[in-house]
Design a protein around this motif. Structure first.
Motif, PDB file in Angstrom:
ATOM      1  N   SER A  25       0.835  -1.212   0.000  1.00 18.58           N
ATOM      2  CA  SER A  25       0.000   0.000   0.000  1.00 18.58           C
ATOM      3  C   SER A  25       0.861   1.250   0.000  1.00 18.58           C
ATOM      4  O   SER A  25       0.576   2.215  -0.713  1.00 18.58           O
ATOM      5  N   ALA A  49      -5.395  -2.694 -11.867  1.00 18.95           N
ATOM      6  CA  ALA A  49      -5.764  -4.087 -12.138  1.00 18.95           C
ATOM      7  C   ALA A  49      -6.670  -4.084 -13.375  1.00 18.95           C
ATOM      8  O   ALA A  49      -7.269  -3.049 -13.699  1.00 18.95           O
ATOM      9  N   GLU A  51      -9.665  -5.142 -13.960  1.00 14.97           N
ATOM     10  CA  GLU A  51     -11.043  -4.700 -13.716  1.00 14.97           C
ATOM     11  C   GLU A  51     -11.140  -3.190 -13.493  1.00 14.97           C
ATOM     12  O   GLU A  51     -12.118  -2.551 -13.870  1.00 14.97           O
ATOM     13  N   PRO A  86     -12.097  -2.341   1.734  1.00 13.92           N
ATOM     14  CA  PRO A  86     -10.793  -2.874   1.320  1.00 13.92           C
ATOM     15  C   PRO A  86      -9.754  -1.792   1.031  1.00 13.92           C
ATOM     16  O   PRO A  86      -8.743  -2.072   0.413  1.00 13.92           O
ATOM     17  N   HIS A  87      -9.994  -0.558   1.437  1.00 15.21           N
ATOM     18  CA  HIS A  87      -9.116   0.570   1.078  1.00 15.21           C
ATOM     19  C   HIS A  87      -8.172   0.961   2.209  1.00 15.21           C
ATOM     20  O   HIS A  87      -8.515   0.861   3.374  1.00 15.21           O
ATOM     21  N   SER A 104      -7.369   0.944  -2.953  1.00  7.57           N
ATOM     22  CA  SER A 104      -7.474  -0.494  -2.729  1.00  7.57           C
ATOM     23  C   SER A 104      -6.513  -1.194  -3.678  1.00  7.57           C
ATOM     24  O   SER A 104      -6.462  -0.878  -4.868  1.00  7.57           O
ATOM     25  N   ASN A 106      -5.006  -5.029  -4.982  1.00  8.05           N
ATOM     26  CA  ASN A 106      -5.277  -6.468  -4.983  1.00  8.05           C
ATOM     27  C   ASN A 106      -4.022  -7.269  -4.622  1.00  8.05           C
ATOM     28  O   ASN A 106      -2.962  -6.693  -4.345  1.00  8.05           O
ATOM     29  N   GLY A 107      -4.145  -8.585  -4.654  1.00  8.59           N
ATOM     30  CA  GLY A 107      -3.033  -9.470  -4.303  1.00  8.59           C
ATOM     31  C   GLY A 107      -1.862  -9.419  -5.268  1.00  8.59           C
ATOM     32  O   GLY A 107      -0.771  -9.889  -4.955  1.00  8.59           O
ATOM     33  N   ASN A 108      -2.076  -8.824  -6.441  1.00  2.00           N
ATOM     34  CA  ASN A 108      -0.997  -8.681  -7.421  1.00  2.00           C
ATOM     35  C   ASN A 108      -0.365  -7.297  -7.379  1.00  2.00           C
ATOM     36  O   ASN A 108       0.317  -6.898  -8.322  1.00  2.00           O
ATOM     37  N   LYS A 110      -1.806  -4.404  -7.647  1.00  2.00           N
ATOM     38  CA  LYS A 110      -2.408  -3.525  -8.650  1.00  2.00           C
ATOM     39  C   LYS A 110      -3.606  -2.812  -8.027  1.00  2.00           C
ATOM     40  O   LYS A 110      -4.340  -3.392  -7.223  1.00  2.00           O
ATOM     41  N   ASN A 112      -7.138  -1.698  -7.538  1.00  2.00           N
ATOM     42  CA  ASN A 112      -8.452  -2.158  -7.987  1.00  2.00           C
ATOM     43  C   ASN A 112      -9.575  -1.265  -7.464  1.00  2.00           C
ATOM     44  O   ASN A 112     -10.746  -1.596  -7.586  1.00  2.00           O
TER      45      ASN A 112
END
Length: 146
Positions: A25, A49, A51, A86-87, A104, A106-108, A110, A112
């Protein structure tokens, strides 16, 4: 009843502890700030990401960030405040405004999700707010002992 209240208040710090900013983060927010201040909106888009890129294509990202920059200016200071799943929430000083920057990741690693809105300082903690549902005599007893 007193024992239940004491247990509830003893557990409150464990349930409401401050979470530390994660390395990912921190890196993403730093990159966002650097690219935003440099007007390199394509590079911010590259942090998205799939999306997020579909929801906010490059042209819309550029329009949004260009408009934001013209209205509030560059970021002058950014402070991690907490996670609001999730932020990650950053208290962000721009040249002309104080805003909350929610990012926010993601697990990569990136982006999202991004949300930018006026920043509001928290004035009361959750334990105090929770007392509004207690009978007044119990709430007063708790306040007098804090």
């Amino acid at each position: 009843m007193k024992n239940i209240l004491l247990i509830a208040f003893a557990l409150t710090p464990l349930l409401s502890f401050a979470q530390a900013e994660t390395k990912i983060s921190k890196e993403i927010a730093s990159q966002f700030e650097t690219f935003y201040n440099a007007g390199e909106y394509q590079k911010i888009f590259e942090l998205y990401a799939p999306e997020m890129a579909a929801a906010l294509p490059l042209d819309k990202t550029t329009d949004f960030l260009t408009t934001l920059n013209s209205q509030v200016g560059k970021i002058t200071e950014r402070t991690f405040m907490k996670y609001e799943v999730p932020h990650a929430l950053y208290k962000t000083n721009f040249e002309k405004a104080l805003l909350g920057l929610y990012i926010s990741v993601n697990g990569n690693a990136k982006i999202n999700g991004i949300l930018i809105k006026p920043y509001v300082e928290e004035t009361e903690n959750a334990a105090t707010n929770g007392l509004q549902d207690y009978p007044s005599d119990i709430a007063e007893t708790i306040h007098s002992n804090v």
